[in-house]
Design a protein around this motif. Structure first.
Motif, PDB file in Angstrom:
ATOM      1  N   VAL A   1     -11.506 -44.180  19.941  1.00 49.33           N
ATOM      2  CA  VAL A   1     -10.220 -43.766  19.387  1.00 49.33           C
ATOM      3  C   VAL A   1     -10.033 -42.285  19.691  1.00 49.33           C
ATOM      4  O   VAL A   1     -10.909 -41.467  19.383  1.00 49.33           O
ATOM      5  N   LYS A   2      -8.888 -41.925  20.308  1.00 51.30           N
ATOM      6  CA  LYS A   2      -8.677 -40.525  20.701  1.00 51.30           C
ATOM      7  C   LYS A   2      -7.339 -40.016  20.191  1.00 51.30           C
ATOM      8  O   LYS A   2      -6.310 -40.686  20.367  1.00 51.30           O
ATOM      9  N   TYR A   3      -7.370 -38.839  19.602  1.00 50.81           N
ATOM     10  CA  TYR A   3      -6.129 -38.152  19.257  1.00 50.81           C
ATOM     11  C   TYR A   3      -5.492 -37.697  20.563  1.00 50.81           C
ATOM     12  O   TYR A   3      -6.181 -37.236  21.464  1.00 50.81           O
TER      13      TYR A   3
ATOM     14  N   ILE B   1      -6.211 -45.765  22.320  1.00 47.99           N
ATOM     15  CA  ILE B   1      -7.340 -46.693  22.104  1.00 47.99           C
ATOM     16  C   ILE B   1      -7.834 -47.076  23.478  1.00 47.99           C
ATOM     17  O   ILE B   1      -7.023 -47.447  24.338  1.00 47.99           O
ATOM     18  N   GLU B   2      -9.140 -46.957  23.703  1.00 47.81           N
ATOM     19  CA  GLU B   2      -9.584 -47.333  25.050  1.00 47.81           C
ATOM     20  C   GLU B   2     -10.891 -48.085  25.059  1.00 47.81           C
ATOM     21  O   GLU B   2     -11.620 -48.135  24.074  1.00 47.81           O
ATOM     22  N   GLU B   3     -11.126 -48.640  26.204  1.00 44.30           N
ATOM     23  CA  GLU B   3     -12.336 -49.431  26.476  1.00 44.30           C
ATOM     24  C   GLU B   3     -13.543 -48.485  26.480  1.00 44.30           C
ATOM     25  O   GLU B   3     -13.444 -47.338  26.923  1.00 44.30           O
ATOM     26  N   TYR B   4     -14.658 -48.958  25.998  1.00 46.05           N
ATOM     27  CA  TYR B   4     -15.896 -48.177  25.966  1.00 46.05           C
ATOM     28  C   TYR B   4     -16.513 -48.109  27.370  1.00 46.05           C
ATOM     29  O   TYR B   4     -16.572 -49.119  28.081  1.00 46.05           O
ATOM     30  N   LEU B   5     -16.974 -46.917  27.750  1.00 48.35           N
ATOM     31  CA  LEU B   5     -17.643 -46.744  29.043  1.00 48.35           C
ATOM     32  C   LEU B   5     -19.131 -46.506  28.818  1.00 48.35           C
ATOM     33  O   LEU B   5     -19.497 -45.631  28.024  1.00 48.35           O
ATOM     34  N   ASP B   6     -19.971 -47.257  29.510  1.00 50.14           N
ATOM     35  CA  ASP B   6     -21.419 -47.041  29.378  1.00 50.14           C
ATOM     36  C   ASP B   6     -21.887 -46.071  30.467  1.00 50.14           C
ATOM     37  O   ASP B   6     -21.087 -45.597  31.272  1.00 50.14           O
TER      38      ASP B   6
ATOM     39  N   PRO C   1     -24.547 -42.718  32.036  1.00 49.20           N
ATOM     40  CA  PRO C   1     -24.639 -41.277  31.812  1.00 49.20           C
ATOM     41  C   PRO C   1     -23.342 -40.546  32.178  1.00 49.20           C
ATOM     42  O   PRO C   1     -22.580 -41.015  33.006  1.00 49.20           O
ATOM     43  N   GLU C   2     -23.145 -39.405  31.539  1.00 51.82           N
ATOM     44  CA  GLU C   2     -21.951 -38.604  31.799  1.00 51.82           C
ATOM     45  C   GLU C   2     -22.267 -37.453  32.741  1.00 51.82           C
ATOM     46  O   GLU C   2     -23.346 -36.862  32.680  1.00 51.82           O
ATOM     47  N   VAL C   3     -21.303 -37.135  33.585  1.00 47.74           N
ATOM     48  CA  VAL C   3     -21.427 -36.031  34.547  1.00 47.74           C
ATOM     49  C   VAL C   3     -20.143 -35.212  34.477  1.00 47.74           C
ATOM     50  O   VAL C   3     -19.055 -35.781  34.374  1.00 47.74           O
TER      51      VAL C   3
ATOM     52  N   HIS D   1     -24.450 -31.765  27.047  1.00 49.27           N
ATOM     53  CA  HIS D   1     -25.102 -32.530  25.971  1.00 49.27           C
ATOM     54  C   HIS D   1     -24.206 -32.367  24.756  1.00 49.27           C
ATOM     55  O   HIS D   1     -24.264 -31.348  24.065  1.00 49.27           O
ATOM     56  N   LYS D   2     -23.352 -33.360  24.518  1.00 56.17           N
ATOM     57  CA  LYS D   2     -22.258 -33.158  23.554  1.00 56.17           C
ATOM     58  C   LYS D   2     -22.682 -33.318  22.093  1.00 56.17           C
ATOM     59  O   LYS D   2     -22.130 -32.686  21.210  1.00 56.17           O
ATOM     60  N   ARG D   3     -23.662 -34.177  21.829  1.00 56.78           N
ATOM     61  CA  ARG D   3     -24.036 -34.394  20.418  1.00 56.78           C
ATOM     62  C   ARG D   3     -24.904 -33.246  19.925  1.00 56.78           C
ATOM     63  O   ARG D   3     -25.630 -32.626  20.697  1.00 56.78           O
TER      64      ARG D   3
ATOM     65  N   VAL E   1     -13.750 -40.179  32.153  1.00 57.04           N
ATOM     66  CA  VAL E   1     -13.684 -40.195  30.685  1.00 57.04           C
ATOM     67  C   VAL E   1     -12.523 -39.318  30.239  1.00 57.04           C
ATOM     68  O   VAL E   1     -11.763 -39.661  29.339  1.00 57.04           O
ATOM     69  N   GLU E   2     -12.392 -38.161  30.875  1.00 60.72           N
ATOM     70  CA  GLU E   2     -11.316 -37.227  30.515  1.00 60.72           C
ATOM     71  C   GLU E   2     -11.150 -36.210  31.619  1.00 60.72           C
ATOM     72  O   GLU E   2     -12.055 -35.983  32.419  1.00 60.72           O
ATOM     73  N   PHE E   3      -9.965 -35.593  31.649  1.00 59.56           N
ATOM     74  CA  PHE E   3      -9.750 -34.409  32.476  1.00 59.56           C
ATOM     75  C   PHE E   3      -9.647 -33.192  31.575  1.00 59.56           C
ATOM     76  O   PHE E   3      -9.068 -33.262  30.493  1.00 59.56           O
TER      77      PHE E   3
HETATM   78  P1  AMP Z   1     -13.434 -36.472  25.514  1.00 56.42           P
HETATM   79  O1  AMP Z   1     -12.940 -35.400  24.592  1.00 56.42           O
HETATM   80  O2  AMP Z   1     -12.371 -37.427  25.962  1.00 56.42           O
HETATM   81  O3  AMP Z   1     -14.314 -35.950  26.589  1.00 56.42           O
HETATM   82  O4  AMP Z   1     -14.485 -37.314  24.672  1.00 56.42           O
HETATM   83  C1  AMP Z   1     -15.601 -36.696  24.072  1.00 56.42           C
HETATM   84  C2  AMP Z   1     -16.806 -37.560  24.280  1.00 56.42           C
HETATM   85  O5  AMP Z   1     -16.597 -38.856  23.703  1.00 56.42           O
HETATM   86  C3  AMP Z   1     -17.117 -37.836  25.735  1.00 56.42           C
HETATM   87  O6  AMP Z   1     -17.852 -36.824  26.326  1.00 56.42           O
HETATM   88  C4  AMP Z   1     -17.908 -39.133  25.617  1.00 56.42           C
HETATM   89  O7  AMP Z   1     -19.253 -38.854  25.236  1.00 56.42           O
HETATM   90  C5  AMP Z   1     -17.230 -39.836  24.495  1.00 56.42           C
HETATM   91  N1  AMP Z   1     -16.220 -40.747  25.044  1.00 56.42           N
HETATM   92  C6  AMP Z   1     -14.928 -40.492  25.311  1.00 56.42           C
HETATM   93  N2  AMP Z   1     -14.294 -41.570  25.832  1.00 56.42           N
HETATM   94  C7  AMP Z   1     -15.246 -42.538  25.911  1.00 56.42           C
HETATM   95  C8  AMP Z   1     -15.228 -43.913  26.371  1.00 56.42           C
HETATM   96  N3  AMP Z   1     -14.099 -44.486  26.829  1.00 56.42           N
HETATM   97  N4  AMP Z   1     -16.379 -44.578  26.303  1.00 56.42           N
HETATM   98  C9  AMP Z   1     -17.519 -44.031  25.829  1.00 56.42           C
HETATM   99  N5  AMP Z   1     -17.604 -42.763  25.372  1.00 56.42           N
HETATM  100  C10 AMP Z   1     -16.470 -42.018  25.411  1.00 56.42           C
END
Ligand code: AMP
Ligand code: GLY
Length: 424
Positions: free
Chosen positions: A142-144, A179-184, A186-188, A209-211, A278-280
């Motif tokens: 879920v994204k604002y 609302i979007e689909e979950y992506l599995d 690693p992130e780059v 390392h976001k968490r 995932v995002e720009f």
């Molecule tokens: P964002 O601000 O869009 O980068 O989202 C913050 C973090 O949420 C991302 O770095 C991911 O770890 C996680 N995230 C965002 N979108 C997704 C997605 N569709 N599936 C899985 N994780 C996500």
């Protein structure tokens, strides 16, 4: 030339550090800056959210180039105002900055340009958004829609939390939720400079390392550390991302009459079905750029203008973020920081400041959630990591915390570290 850097975080200190090594740069101003940038660049007070104030300052200090660090001034139109006044700047227009300022806009653009990303829908009402939660299924994403300082995204397997997140995103009449689909996978983070003539120049891929906690535990933050390059990344990843993500985006933005120039940040997931966006973002990532710039051998202004391709020093760089007690929920500010000189004296180490200021007694004290970005380079990842953590151990800040697993080789499997879980 004289360069004005807008912003006050670790990213801006890293930019100032690189610019201070650039032979073309004679003078530096960093506004508002922090206690670290003030050692390299003249500080000036500035409301970064006010485009007129940014342009007034660039005129007042006679900047030959203004580099805008954070997203807020870009989305507000600071680059437009600078260009209207005939001032050179690095950063996209407000129209192009919507790629970061509105997730719904970014998604629409990606779908139009054929850029691979998570399936998604956006809503202004709760009920249809909840129906989409169930259609996409867990884990829920879920994204604002607007800027939220890195706190607008909820990823959870708990439906009740997802529903609460939808409601929180739609509190005000103009709010929109994605609302979007979950992506599995690693992130780059892959950054590309896009010049005014539309040339695309990728930088080294890095990983954030976001968490907040080790092993990707706890809440999301602005980023707790980064390293580059990525020894586990598939060969040709940058070229593939330029071909399938960056170039189609640049072309689509130009086609719409809102060309992008500046820094395009592709946040990617290397999923089991291929690379997905995932995002720009429309500016350098913080803390990734601290590590990336530690390996840049080419003068930064030449790279930003597209005059020279970046040349990278061999080896690796690691940035460890030292955060204030209580970060990210309620950071405690005003604590003195001890040991900065001893830490910075280590070979290959650069102590980049984020939330720091000098108090009335001249002491450097914490003034933000992310306080320091301890950056080290070395001949390989383990060496860089060792130096960064040795430097961190020399710094004392009451209640501070940091992750101990930034760039940890034990987490680097053939498919990369398990940053996000497989979809159940
Ligand atoms: P964002 O601000 O869009 O980068 O989202 C913050 C973090 O949420 C991302 O770095 C991911 O770890 C996680 N995230 C965002 N979108 C997704 C997605 N569709 N599936 C899985 N994780 C996500
Ligand atoms: N490091 C994540 C960001 O800059 O958005």
């Amino acid at each position: 030339m004289k360069v004005l850097v807008v912003g006050s975080g670790g990213r801006e200190h890293a930019l100032c550090r690189a610019l201070s090594r650039d032979p073309a740069v004679g003078a530096l101003v960093c506004a508002p800056g922090n206690a670290g940038t003030a050692q390299l660049a003249q500080p000036r007070p500035l409301d970064v959210a006010d485009p007129d104030a940014v342009a007034d300052l660039a005129e007042a200090v006679q900047a030959d180039l203004t580099i805008i660090g954070p997203e807020v001034p870009l989305v507000a139109g600071a680059a437009d105002e600078l260009r209207v006044r005939g001032l050179r700047c690095f950063g996209p227009t407000a129209a192009a900055a919507r790629l970061e300022g509105s997730k719904a806009f970014a998604k629409n653009m990606m779908h139009a340009a054929g850029v691979p990303t998570a399936a998604s829908r956006d809503h202004i009402e709760v009920e249809p958004a909840l129906a989409d939660l169930d259609e996409f299924g867990p884990p829920y994403v879920v994204k604002y829609d607007g800027l939220a300082g890195g706190k607008g995204v909820t990823v959870t397997t708990d439906r009740r939390s997802a529903v609460a997140a939808v409601r929180a995103c739609l509190r005000n009449p103009d709010d929109r939720v994605v609302i979007e689909e979950y992506l599995d996978g690693p992130e780059v983070s892959l950054f590309a400079i896009v010049t005014e003539t539309g040339a695309v120049i990728p930088l080294l891929p890095a990983q954030d390392h976001k968490r907040v906690g080790d092993g990707d535990s706890g809440p999301n933050t602005g980023g707790m550390g980064a390293y580059t390059p990525l020894p586990w990344a598939p060969r040709g990843l940058s070229a593939q991302v330029v071909r399938t993500v960056i170039q189609p985006t640049v072309d689509e933005m130009a086609r719409r009459g809102t060309p992008f120039c500046g820094l395009l940040y592709a946040g990617l997931a290397l999923t089991s079905r291929g690379v997905r966006v995932v995002e720009f973002n429309v500016r350098f990532g913080d803390p990734e750029v601290q590590a990336i710039l530690a390996l840049l051998a080419t003068p930064l202004t030449d790279v930003l203008s597209g005059y020279r391709a970046p040349v990278w020093r061999s080896g690796a760089a690691v940035t460890v973020v030292v955060a204030a007690a209580g970060y990210p929920q309620a950071p405690r500010l005003g604590d003195p920081i001890i040991g900065l000189d001893a830490a910075g004296a280590l070979t290959g180490v650069d102590i980049l400041h984020a939330g720091t200021r000098r108090d009335a007694d001249g002491r450097i004290v914490s003034s933000g959630g992310r306080v320091l970005c301890v950056t080290a380079s070395g001949p390989h990842l383990e060496a860089a990591r060792g130096s960064a953590y040795e430097a961190v151990s020399r710094i004392s800040l009451a209640g501070a915390h940091y992750r101990t697993d930034i760039g940890d080789p034990s987490r680097l499997g053939p498919y990369g570290p398990p940053v996000v879980r497989q979809k159940p």
